[in-house]
Design a protein around this motif. Structure first.
Motif, PDB file in Angstrom:
ATOM      1  N   PRO A 179      -1.350  10.824   0.091  1.00  0.00           N
ATOM      2  CA  PRO A 179      -0.980  11.227  -1.258  1.00  0.00           C
ATOM      3  C   PRO A 179      -0.689  10.008  -2.132  1.00  0.00           C
ATOM      4  O   PRO A 179      -0.545   8.894  -1.638  1.00  0.00           O
ATOM      5  N   SER A 180      -0.608  10.225  -3.427  1.00  0.00           N
ATOM      6  CA  SER A 180      -0.377   9.150  -4.378  1.00  0.00           C
ATOM      7  C   SER A 180       0.907   8.396  -4.048  1.00  0.00           C
ATOM      8  O   SER A 180       1.907   8.999  -3.686  1.00  0.00           O
ATOM      9  N   ASP A 198     -11.625   1.239  -3.751  1.00  0.00           N
ATOM     10  CA  ASP A 198     -10.343   1.846  -4.110  1.00  0.00           C
ATOM     11  C   ASP A 198     -10.594   3.066  -4.987  1.00  0.00           C
ATOM     12  O   ASP A 198     -10.811   2.940  -6.184  1.00  0.00           O
ATOM     13  N   GLU A 199     -10.583   4.221  -4.393  1.00  0.00           N
ATOM     14  CA  GLU A 199     -10.832   5.489  -5.100  1.00  0.00           C
ATOM     15  C   GLU A 199     -11.995   5.382  -6.073  1.00  0.00           C
ATOM     16  O   GLU A 199     -11.853   5.644  -7.260  1.00  0.00           O
ATOM     17  N   GLU A 252       4.109   7.775   2.616  1.00  0.00           N
ATOM     18  CA  GLU A 252       5.261   6.942   2.345  1.00  0.00           C
ATOM     19  C   GLU A 252       5.196   5.602   3.078  1.00  0.00           C
ATOM     20  O   GLU A 252       6.109   5.218   3.794  1.00  0.00           O
ATOM     21  N   GLN A 253       4.087   4.906   2.877  1.00  0.00           N
ATOM     22  CA  GLN A 253       3.905   3.561   3.403  1.00  0.00           C
ATOM     23  C   GLN A 253       3.940   3.467   4.923  1.00  0.00           C
ATOM     24  O   GLN A 253       4.178   2.413   5.495  1.00  0.00           O
ATOM     25  N   LYS A 254       3.713   4.617   5.603  1.00  0.00           N
ATOM     26  CA  LYS A 254       3.637   4.593   7.067  1.00  0.00           C
ATOM     27  C   LYS A 254       2.313   5.217   7.489  1.00  0.00           C
ATOM     28  O   LYS A 254       1.884   6.210   6.901  1.00  0.00           O
TER      29      LYS A 254
END
Ligand SMILES: Nc1ncnc2c1ncn2[C@@H]1O[C@H](COP(=O)(O)OP(=O)(O)OP(=O)(O)O)[C@@H](O)[C@H]1O
Ligand SMILES: [Mg+2]
Lengths: 299, 359, 311
Positions: free
Chosen positions: B37-38, B158-159, B210-212
């Protein structure tokens, strides 16, 4: 691959921040520029705080050895502008008396114009706006003499109301453009809704449009306060001897030919004249930039 | 051989730590999709690999070289951006050759590469236009072309498709897949938050939140054996059904129990056999629920029917649980009908209710 | 269902004809009346009046005779006016290019993630808040050879240092340029910086991947993107050039001799001090023509064409 016996040379983590020549050059340039921009202000300030002997002998950028506020007092209350020696305070209060009504009048006119031009359909409005826009670029010199004749004929020439009207006239293009562009960004549906609810021209303006205009009112105020305070030529031409604004008084003090030039008094007077716009500038911060950016649309 | 290797990398923006000791190995020729997610850090990771962002700890290896401190241009990478990032007021040809000219590549070589890339992307007829004279899809092709001429071993996306409309997106997605096949040994790392892109393009998907990193695996693994509740819920549309319940022992066999519903778990492949009594969440994909008259979970009533053409999604409920069922589009069902649901323990997922991890 | 298909074209006509303006009314017209009056009397009337006066032999008081182009002939034989015109060209070119170059450099350098960005921006822009009178007085004081910069340099170990531009008729106009740039460069910087902040940050990333050096990136990629801001800044500076008056009055009073005279001052002096209204209005008319011919193409491009192009 490139690791050696110690392993400590292996690239890892943050890139070492090499201080590059480019980076040094960048800061050198910026600091030099900052110096260039600050120097005049600094020199004005220190000069205004020195006695005359020190100015004549000493170093122009040096801090005052004998700090004195005498020049400021003199500049404020007893410096000579031509014949009168009442200091620049006279000009200060004149400027205030010119500023307040001029700012209010020009912003009010600009807001109403912008509103009428952007949201109401009036024949010939585009032509009107076009001429107004051209007017913003044309040098004052083209209008001044006939204006003087008109005001003399009406009998208000060289008075407070005269200079206020002149400021309102020459503020029209910028103020109108400013508000017109701002109101053009308001959704037309909102305006239509207000119309459907039965609002008339002034009701909609006062109840719906004006409450939404705070940002533009701030920007316009900043623009007009600095602009009118800093005006020289209009004040010189229209205000009359009794109402000369601060810029004109300052110029008279600096170029007054009586006696020896008191540089410290000149500089104190200059600082005093710069105080209001500088205060506006520092207090308004980003709004000031926004103001000139919005005004730049005109340019 | 690994093409890209992210080793124990940490990234911080000032005081804000975004990644902490992240590692990831990508094989040569692999198509890896970073999905999440964003704000989950996909772009951050990609920028770090590209060298557009400094890592605060750890190393990045590309093609067997430690490039942690190298400039982006020296890393053997090429990159495609969401906003295309085409140089305005330069023609397509100039856009594609600007980097090569900067590197003082011989003119003949530049021409050869530009022609070849333009050919491959079918933009030869656009070479003399400027970006503002191109449509979105054409711009993105040019951006890909600009990446191609760099002759890089690793391509970073990137997207790249998220500014395009649905139809163009499908077209270009296929094109990128074809490109990857044609280039053979080119490694591609592709960031997206679109699960369809991820599923269709990837050899391996890295799901992040979340950065994981949540899970790394082939699309089939990610879809079939999600490693936690987040991955299970994020992938798949319509969403996986979740039912809360507990594990119960029946002799030495385990069963899932939720209210009056039970499901024996003989066929379930536990990674680590848990003790009975544990609170769990059962996850089952809508297409793995068999609606019928003789299922193991009786007593459901059809709530809403959503025909989608090829198949139909049926929402049914027994008062406490709501379950989505995907059935064939030809099957006739009507709201109010009674149903019982058939479940196959081999196709469900079980997650610990407290940690959300797969059991 | 039917009503929708009937209404659609009508809505279309409404939108096209009415453009944005939705209301119609007498009060709006009345509200615009003062402005219309001002436009008619001042912006059009006074302008025509001035032009008319330039064809008369008016001196202290206006006369409405007709002398043809006599005032213009006299004007272009007038040393003071020719010097003024030459000065404004020199000032205009140097001031505008100086502000643009310095402003662009400042904007670009400030955009490099430097420390104290806010402070620097404040420092570069504050002169713009001050009046030209203050600017002129400050620079006059700083550059006066007796006690200012020249003395400072001599005192600090450069006894041969000479900087007497302020009192040197050949160089005095350049001191005005310096003061002008000091006043206006920050404005240019602010406008260009706003433009820079609007540039897609992915472009710089793409350029880095391509190995494009920073200076080349700014020159080949960013500068073309900033063209609208450069135009805006240029126009803004140019209007300042034409109006140049206060700065000269405060700094040099047109001197030494007539070496720093400018057209605006020429007009003011002839109208209000030298009692030569005919010559003064002729000079004002020349200023008007110059401004209109410079700005007309820009106004046309910016507003008329844009307006027509809008929905
Ligand atoms: N320059 C920055 N300074 C501070 N925090 C940042 C910066 N860039 C990104 N972040 C933070 O890092 C996290 C990851 O951002 P990132 O851009 O990598 O997300 P993303 O997964 O690419 O999201 P999206 O799909 O919206 O592009 C976010 O929480 C964001 O707030
Ligand atoms: Mg991103």
């Amino acid at each position: 691959m490139r690791s050696r016996s110690g392993g400590s040379t292996e690239p890892q983590g943050r890139r070492p921040r090499r201080i590059t020549a480019g980076r040094i050059g960048l800061y050198a340039f910026l600091l030099t520029a900052a110096l260039f921009f600050l120097l005049p202000l600094w020199i004005m300030l220190v000069t205004s705080l020195k006695p005359m002997e020190e100015i004549r002998l000493g170093n122009i950028v040096a801090l005052p050895a004998a700090l004195t506020f005498e020049a400021w007092g003199k500049a404020w209350s007893s410096a000579c502008t031509g014949l009168a020696c009442d200091g620049i305070s006279v000009g200060f209060w004149n400027s205030v008396r010119i500023l307040v009504p001029s700012v209010i009048l020009s912003i009010a006119l600009g807001a109403v114009n912008g509103y009428a031009l952007s949201l109401w359909r009036i024949r010939g409005a585009n032509l009107l706006f076009g001429i107004l826009l051209m007017g913003a670029f044309i040098p004052y010199q083209v209008f001044l003499y006939p204006l003087v004749r008109i005001f003399s004929a009406v009998g208000v020439y060289n008075s407070l109301s005269c200079i206020v009207i002149v400021h309102a006239i020459f503020g029209l293009p910028t103020m109108t453009l400013l508000f017109r562009n701002y109101y053009a960004g308001i959704p037309a549906d909102l305006f239509k809704a207000a119309r459907v609810d039965g609002g008339g021209f002034w009701t909609i303006f006062l109840r719906v449009i004006l409450p939404m205009s705070t940002p533009m009112l701030v920007v316009a105020t900043i623009l007009q306060v600095t602009g009118i305070w800093n005006d020289f030529i209009l004040g010189l031409t229209f205000a009359g001897r009794e109402n000369l604004p601060m810029t004109v008084q300052l110029n008279n003090i600096v170029h007054s030919t009586q006696g020896e030039r008191a540089y410290n008094v000149d500089m104190a007077a200059t600082m005093l004249a710069a105080l209001v716009p500088l205060a506006v500038y520092f207090v308004s911060g980003r709004w000031f930039v926004r103001g000139i950016a919005a005004g730049a649309v005109k340019g | 051989m690994t093409a890209v290797s992210v080793r124990d990398v940490s990234i911080a923006f000032g005081m804000l730590r975004v990644f902490d000791g992240l590692s990831l190995d990508i094989e040569e020729g692999e198509f890896v999709v970073l999905l999440g997610p964003s704000g989950c850090g996909k772009s951050t990771l990609l920028n770090a690999i590209a060298g557009l962002l400094d890592v605060s700890a750890g190393q990045i290896w590309i093609d067997g070289r430690n490039v942690t401190w190298d400039e982006p241009k020296d890393r053997g990478i090429a990159m495609v951006f969401q906003s295309y990032a085409l140089y305005p007021r330069m023609s397509v040809r100039e856009n594609m050759s600007f980097g090569l000219r900067m590197a003082r590549t011989p003119k003949a070589e530049i021409d050869r590469r530009v022609t070849q890339a333009a050919d491959l992307l079918q933009i030869t007829h656009l070479l003399d236009r400027r970006p503002d004279q191109l449509s979105g899809g054409q711009r993105q092709r040019v951006a890909i072309g600009r990446a191609l001429v760099r002759d890089a071993g690793v391509f970073l996306f990137d997207e790249p498709l998220s500014n395009l409309d649905a139809k163009l997106r499908n077209e270009l997605r296929v094109e990128i897949k074809r490109l990857h096949a044609r280039l053979g040994k080119a490694t591609m790392i592709y960031v997206t938050h679109d699960q369809v892109e991820a599923m269709t393009l990837a050899d391996r998907i890295v799901v992040m939140k979340e950065q994981k990193v949540q899970q790394i695996g082939s699309p089939a693994e990610i879809y079939g054996r999600p490693s936690n509740l987040f991955v299970a819920g994020f992938i798949g549309s319509p969403q996986m059904n979740f039912v809360r319940g507990r594990l119960e022992a029946e002799g030495n066999r385990l069963a899932f129990a939720a209210g009056r519903h039970r499901l024996p778990l003989d066929a379930y492949a536990f990674s680590d056999r848990p003790e009975p009594g544990r609170e769990v969440v059962l996850g089952v994909r809508p297409e793995h629920v068999e609606p019928g008259a003789s299922g193991v979970w009786p007593g459901f009533t059809i709530d809403i029917v959503e025909p989608m053409g090829a198949d139909t999604v049926v929402w049914c409920s027994d008062g406490t649980e709501t379950i989505q069922v995907r059935t064939s589009g030809t099957r006739r069902v009507a709201p109010g009908e009674g149903l019982s649901l058939g479940l196959d323990a081999a196709q469900v997922s079980l997650f610990a209710a407290d940690t959300g991890e797969r059991l | 269902m039917n009503s929708i298909s009937i209404q659609a074209p009508r809505a279309g006509v409404l939108v096209r004809r009415g453009r944005r303006r939705v209301g119609r009314g007498l009060p709006a017209a009345l509200a615009l009346l003062p402005t219309a009056l001002v436009v008619l009397v001042v912006y059009v009337g006074c302008m025509l009046w001035t032009v008319r006066l330039s064809f008369t032999g008016s001196t202290l008081l206006p006369r409405y005779d007709w002398v043809g182009f006599a005032q213009y002939v006299r004007l272009f034989a007038n040393d003071r006016f020719l010097t003024s015109a030459g000065n404004i060209v020199i000032f205009g070119i140097l001031f505008i290019t100086g502000c643009l170059i310095l402003g662009f450099l400042l904007a670009v350098f400030i955009d490099q993630n430097v420390r104290g960005e806010g402070v620097l921006r404040t420092i570069f822009l504050y002169p713009y808040a001050m009046s030209f009178i203050v600017t002129g007085v400050a620079w006059q004081w700083f550059l006066n050879p007796g006690l200012g910069l020249q003395k400072l340099m001599r005192d600090t170990g450069f006894p041969g240092f000479t900087f007497d531009w302020l009192v040197n008729p050949d160089m005095a106009i350049y001191t005005i340029v310096i003061a002008g740039i000091w006043h206006g460069a920050g404005l240019t910087m602010a406008i260009l910086l706003a433009g820079l902040r609007g540039v897609d940050s992915d472009l710089w990333k793409a350029a880095r991947v391509d190995g494009v050096p920073a200076w080349r990136y700014y020159l080949s990629v960013v500068l073309p993107l900033l063209r609208p801001m450069v135009v805006t800044a240029t126009v803004l500076l140019a209007t300042g050039v034409v109006k140049l008056y206060d700065l000269v009055v405060a700094m040099t009073l047109g001197g030494p001799g007539i070496s720093t005279e400018v057209p605006a001052k020429f007009v003011m002096d002839h109208l209000f001090e030298r009692n030569n209204i005919g010559l003064g209005t002729a000079a004002a008319t020349i200023m008007l023509i110059a401004v209109v011919s410079i700005l007309a193409p820009w106004v046309y491009a910016r507003y008329v064409r844009e307006e027509g192009g809008r929905v």
